[in-house]
Motif scaffolding. Structure first.
Motif, PDB file in Angstrom:
ATOM      1  N   ILE A  61       0.838  -1.201   0.000  1.00 50.02           N
ATOM      2  CA  ILE A  61       0.000   0.000   0.000  1.00 50.02           C
ATOM      3  C   ILE A  61       0.876   1.255   0.000  1.00 50.02           C
ATOM      4  N   PRO A  62       0.649   2.175  -0.952  1.00 48.30           N
ATOM      5  CA  PRO A  62       1.418   3.422  -0.935  1.00 48.30           C
ATOM      6  C   PRO A  62       0.955   4.347   0.184  1.00 48.30           C
ATOM      7  N   SER A  63       1.903   5.027   0.797  1.00 51.61           N
ATOM      8  CA  SER A  63       1.571   5.969   1.879  1.00 51.61           C
ATOM      9  C   SER A  63       2.587   7.108   1.876  1.00 51.61           C
ATOM     10  N   ILE A  64       2.291   8.130   2.646  1.00 49.45           N
ATOM     11  CA  ILE A  64       3.203   9.276   2.754  1.00 49.45           C
ATOM     12  C   ILE A  64       3.409   9.602   4.235  1.00 49.45           C
ATOM     13  N   ILE A  65       4.684   9.686   4.636  1.00 43.44           N
ATOM     14  CA  ILE A  65       5.046  10.172   5.971  1.00 43.44           C
ATOM     15  C   ILE A  65       6.106  11.249   5.782  1.00 43.44           C
ATOM     16  N   GLU A  66       5.851  12.425   6.339  1.00 44.90           N
ATOM     17  CA  GLU A  66       6.792  13.554   6.232  1.00 44.90           C
ATOM     18  C   GLU A  66       7.198  13.817   4.779  1.00 44.90           C
ATOM     19  N   ASN A  67       6.213  13.880   3.896  1.00 47.29           N
ATOM     20  CA  ASN A  67       6.417  14.160   2.468  1.00 47.29           C
ATOM     21  C   ASN A  67       7.240  13.103   1.741  1.00 47.29           C
ATOM     22  N   GLU A  68       7.452  11.967   2.395  1.00 52.46           N
ATOM     23  CA  GLU A  68       8.193  10.873   1.755  1.00 52.46           C
ATOM     24  C   GLU A  68       7.214   9.776   1.351  1.00 52.46           C
ATOM     25  N   ASN A  69       7.310   9.361   0.084  1.00 52.00           N
ATOM     26  CA  ASN A  69       6.463   8.276  -0.413  1.00 52.00           C
ATOM     27  C   ASN A  69       7.033   6.935   0.042  1.00 52.00           C
ATOM     28  N   LEU A  70       6.177   6.138   0.690  1.00 52.96           N
ATOM     29  CA  LEU A  70       6.588   4.826   1.191  1.00 52.96           C
ATOM     30  C   LEU A  70       5.683   3.743   0.622  1.00 52.96           C
TER      31      LEU A  70
END
Length: 248
Positions: free
Chosen positions: A129-138
Motif C-alpha cells: 500500500i502506498p503511503s506518505i510520511i513527512e512528504n516521503e512516499n513509502l
C-alpha cells in the motif's frame, strides 16, 4: 469456519502477510481423531483435501498445505477459540475483501461500486500500500498478522520517527515458532493513505527476522509493514484482482 461434514465451529487467523492458506497438523489430527473418516491428511506430502465455509462462502481445494504446528482442539470448552490454521491472501484473489474493524466484521463479495478507490500493488499475493510520511512516499506491506503494531520498519527509520525521550517498550514475538525481539517507541507523525490522514502514534522494529525476509523487503522496495492497529476505527476495502483499495 465450518468444515464440511463436521458440526462444530473452528477458527482460522486471517494473515494478509501469508500468501497461502494453511492448516495446522496437530489441530487437524485431534479433529480427525474425534470425527473419524471426515478428514484425511496426506502426511507424506503434508497436504489435505478439504472444503470449509466462512459464512455463506465456500472454499474448496485438493491441496491445502499442512504445517507441523498448532495445538490439540479443546472440544469440552464451549468458549475455546480453537485455531486450526491461517487464511492467506490466496483467498483474496477471487473476491473483494471488506474489513470493517469498527464493527468487527469481514465480508468477501463479488462486486462493489468502486468510487474514490486508489491503486495498490498485489505482487506475489503481497498487499503493498502506498503511503506518505513527512512528504516521503513509502510502500508498506499490509500484514494483518502483525495486528498489534502500527508501523514496523527498519531500525534506521525507527530511530528517525520515534520520540527521543519516549519509553522503550520491549517484548518477545513469535513467528511460526521463531522468537523475535520487538522494540516499540512512541511517535507523533501523520501517515497518509490517498486522501485519508491518520495519526501514527507508535513505531516498531524487530530483531530476529530472517535474512530471507530482509531480502524480500529490499527486493519489493517496501519500507515497512503496517498491522491492523492503524485501521481499528476504519473500514479497509481491497480489490486484489484489480489492485484497487479504499480506506474509510
Amino acid at each position: 469456519i465450518k468444515i464440511d461434514g463436521i458440526n462444530q465451529t473452528f477458527f482460522m487467523q486471517f494473515d494478509s502477510g501469508s500468501s497461502t492458506t494453511v492448516f495446522y497438523k496437530k489441530s487437524l489430527e485431534s479433529i480427525a481423531k474425534k470425527f473419524q473418516n471426515q478428514l484425511k491428511i496426506d502426511t507424506k506430502n503434508n497436504e489435505i483435501s478439504s472444503s470449509f465455509s466462512i459464512g455463506n462462502m465456500k472454499i474448496v481445494s485438493n491441496t491445502f498445505e499442512v504445517l507441523n504446528y498448532g495445538e490439540e482442539i479443546s472440544f469440552d470448552n464451549p468458549n475455546a477459540e480453537n485455531s486450526i490454521g491461517t487464511i492467506g491472501t490466496d483467498l483474496l484473489e477471487k473476491r473483494i475483501t471488506v474489513l470493517d474493524f469498527k464493527n468487527n466484521q469481514c465480508s468477501f463479495i463479488e462486486k462493489i461500486q468502486e468510487n474514490d478507490f486508489s491503486d495498490f500493488e498485489f505482487k506475489k499475493r503481497k498487499i503493498l500500500i502506498p503511503s506518505i510520511i513527512e512528504n516521503e512516499n513509502l510502500k508498506l506491506l499490509y500484514d494483518s498478522g502483525t495486528s498489534g503494531y502500527e508501523l514496523i520498519t527498519t531500525k534506521e527509520i525507527w530511530q528517525q520517527y520515534r520520540l527521543k525521550n519516549s519509553v522503550l517498550k520491549t517484548e518477545k514475538g513469535n513467528s511460526w515458532g521463531n522468537t523475535l525481539h520487538v522494540y516499540s517507541a512512541s511517535a507523533k507523525k501523520k501517515i497518509q493513505f490517498d486522501k485519508l490522514i491518520l495519526n501514527l502514534s507508535e513505531v516498531t522494529y524487530i530483531e530476529g527476522t530472517s535474512d530471507l525476509q530482509k531480502f524480500l523487503m529490499k527486493r519489493s522496495g517496501m519500507q515497512g509493514m503496517i498491522g491492523n492497529k492503524l485501521f481499528l476505527n476504519h473500514k479497509l476495502i481491497l480489490d486484489c484482482k484489480n489492485e484497487k483499495i479504499k480506506l474509510e
